[in-house]
Design an enzyme around this catalytic site. Structure first.
Site, short mmCIF file in Angstrom:
data_model
loop_
_atom_site.label_atom_id
_atom_site.label_comp_id
_atom_site.label_asym_id
_atom_site.label_seq_id
_atom_site.Cartn_x
_atom_site.Cartn_y
_atom_site.Cartn_z
N CYS A 49 0.73 -0.79 0.21
CA CYS A 49 0.23 -0.25 -0.08
C CYS A 49 0.66 1.42 -0.36
CB CYS A 49 -1.19 0.29 0.98
SG CYS A 49 -0.41 1.03 2.45
N CYS A 95 6.14 -13.87 15.07
CA CYS A 95 6.40 -15.55 14.03
C CYS A 95 5.14 -15.90 13.83
CB CYS A 95 6.68 -16.51 15.20
SG CYS A 95 6.33 -18.48 14.65
N CYS A 202 0.46 -11.83 28.28
CA CYS A 202 -0.78 -10.90 28.86
C CYS A 202 -0.89 -10.57 30.26
CB CYS A 202 -1.35 -11.17 28.06
SG CYS A 202 -2.39 -11.90 27.74
N HIS A 498 -7.61 -12.88 26.66
CA HIS A 498 -6.51 -11.68 26.77
C HIS A 498 -6.39 -11.24 27.67
CE1 HIS A 498 -3.08 -8.93 25.45
NE2 HIS A 498 -4.18 -8.29 25.51
#
Length: 544
Positions: A49, A95, A202, A498
């Site tokens: 883009c 990854c 997290c 999360h």
């Protein structure tokens, strides 16, 4: 991923992979010279883009730059089966198979070496620091009227110790003649720093954000109060001290807490591995290890015992330890047996769990209790605390031996707060585990910015009759009032979710921490969030 790390890195480590990775760091990530910065500005655009922003990543297998936000780098990885890419702003390795940023010791070593080289190339600009500081001193803009100022020593690189700047005679003279101090503005971002997710970490990142923004804990670590007595390099308190230096160094790039993760795995084996863990469980484990590693003498300098239920003078117990009073009353002779236990947090049941929730607050008609708005049918933090401190009939199946009756009798049990901690942490029990049921409770619980704990004190027990609190609180009594400074939230289900957190930087200045990304948040965003762990700080501290 397995505890050994990402297995997909091994496919990249062939031929001249080290040299190729160094070139990428030198030319497109750290950019130590003006020439490499110009090259980066000119070359680093998305090949799909043409954008310069949107978190550009570079493929590690071929010459391709793509947007992470618009997933152009994801399309390239899928089409070419090139599973690894590097963040061109922060240098983290991503990854696409693991769908997370990863940590590899060899790659991290190369990243640090190349960053040190870049910093050395920029050293000449740093040499002007003292001269610019003197100019600020002449103009009366002082950081502080102090003996020394800590600045990062450029040639040592990330994560190493700070060296102190010792003022010259000329600078000391300027300090004496310019007593003004520089004010911290509301736009100051010192202390705001993201944390790289090392693979389902997290849960750790959100707790670290809460701890690093705990005022007294911050003051302790930044004043270099810890004196390590451990022989090896496995002291978690030393690592936390280094972590605070990293957070308040002024660096804005996300920090990679790999050593903290390693030490947690070492000292809390049940948290080892890359599986998602419970943030509350991590908090308790971290406080326990910190307590053990910084526990000093149990006697103060004046000969008195520590004024907390753990009878420990370590900084963890001084800040987080409170005393929970349990009163068991015999139903026959009305004799009372009282015990006081230390606590680091209070776990509160929620409506919707298998445990019956008694009753909603009397303000269900829209009134306000403890600063909380009671909408029809809504539950508040005050409701949960009132349920926690109500008398509970233990029943015939749980008879206790009464010291007065000298026989087993039915009894009632009531929990109240004997001593409040400086920081009160409330754990809303959203994860229900039983033989028949495993689920997440999503009941919305409103919580206030300011909380008065007086109704739940042992000294206020007489003002409650059968669990119905009769408000007789002195509005001028501020000893038990708290202010919210951090909230940990969980999005998703019990199996997949999360963690994020909200932290208060200044008064009414809130920020959302989502691993490496820090964004400004409104008070409404904070109070409308679901809430899993709530951190409150005492408004007024008691000095002995």
């Amino acid at each position: 991923m397995s505890p050994a790390g990402c297995s997909h890195v091994n496919g990249y480590k062939v031929d001249n992979w080290k040299q190729n990775l160094r070139v990428i760091y030198q030319c497109f990530v750290w950019s130590g010279t003006a020439e490499t910065r110009r090259r980066k500005a000119k070359s680093c655009i998305c090949h799909m883009c043409g954008a310069h922003l949107n978190r550009l990543h570079s493929c590690l297998y071929c010459v391709f730059f793509g947007c992470f936000t618009k997933k152009h780098i994801h399309e390239h990885a899928k089409n070419k089966r090139h599973n690894l890419a590097i963040d061109l702003l922060y240098g983290g390795i991503y990854c696409f198979v693991c769908q997370d940023y990863i940590y590899d010791k060899d790659m991290e070593q190369i990243a640090k070496e190349e960053q040190r080289k870049a910093w050395k190339l920029q050293g000449r600009a740093f040499c002007f620091l003292t001269e610019n500081l003197i100019q600020l001193l002449k103009q009366g803009h002082l950081l502080s009227q102090c003996r020394h100022i800590c600045v990062p020593f450029v040639s040592t690189g990330i994560g190493e110790k700070y060296t102190t700047w010792e003022p010259t005679k000329r600078e000391l003279e300027l300090l004496r003649h310019n007593p003004k101090r520089r004010k911290i503005t509301t736009n100051c971002t010192i202390g705001l720093r993201g944390l790289i997710n090392l693979g389902n970490t997290c849960f750790m990142n959100c707790i670290v954000q809460a701890l690093t923004h705990t005022p007294l804990l911050r003051d302790f670590f930044l004043s270099d109060r810890h004196k390590c007595e451990m022989q090896s390099n496995s002291c978690l308190v030393c690592e936390m001290s280094q972590l605070f230096q990293e957070f308040y160094s002024g660096h804005r790039s996300p920090h990679i807490p790999f050593r903290l993760l390693h030490l947690v795995w070492t000292h809390a084996r049940h948290l080892a591995g890359y599986e998602q863990q419970d943030a509350h469980e991590f908090l308790i484990a971290a406080l326990d290890v910190l307590h053990r590693h910084c526990k000093g003498d149990t006697i103060n300098d004046n000969g008195k015992k520590a004024n907390n239920p753990n009878h420990c003078n370590c900084i963890i117990d001084q800040i987080f330890t409170g005393g929970l009073q349990s009163d068991v009353t015999c139903q026959v002779c009305h004799g009372v047996s009282t015990t006081i236990d230390p606590f680091w947090d209070i776990s509160l049941d929620l409506p919707g769990s298998s445990t019956p929730f008694w009753p909603l607050s009397p303000g269900g008609d829209g009134s306000t209790v403890n600063g909380e708005s009671h909408l029809s049918g809504s539950t508040t933090l005050t409701d949960c605390l009132r349920r926690f401190t109500r008398p509970e009939h233990l029943g015939s199946s749980a008879k206790i031996k009464c010291g007065g009756c000298h026989s087993y009798q039915e009894s009632t049990k009531q929990l109240t707060m004997k001593k409040l901690p400086i920081v009160a942490c409330f754990h809303l029990k959203r994860f229900e585990h039983s033989a028949k049921l495993r689920r997440k409770i999503t009941t919305y619980v409103s919580f206030p910015l300011e909380l008065d704990m007086t109704p739940f004190m042992a000294s206020s027990k007489e003002s409650r009759m059968n669990g119905q609190y009769q408000q007789t609180v002195d509005v001028l009594n501020n000893d038990n009032k708290y202010s919210l400074f951090a909230v940990v939230n969980h999005q998703g289900t019990l199996e997949s979710g999360h963690y994020t957190s909200f932290i208060r930087q200044h008064k009414d200045q809130w920020f959302k921490c989502d691993d490496a990304i820090i964004t400004k948040a409104s008070i409404k965003d904070v109070l409308d969030s679901e809430g899993y762990l709530l951190f409150y700080h005492k408004q007024f501290l008691e000095y002995e």
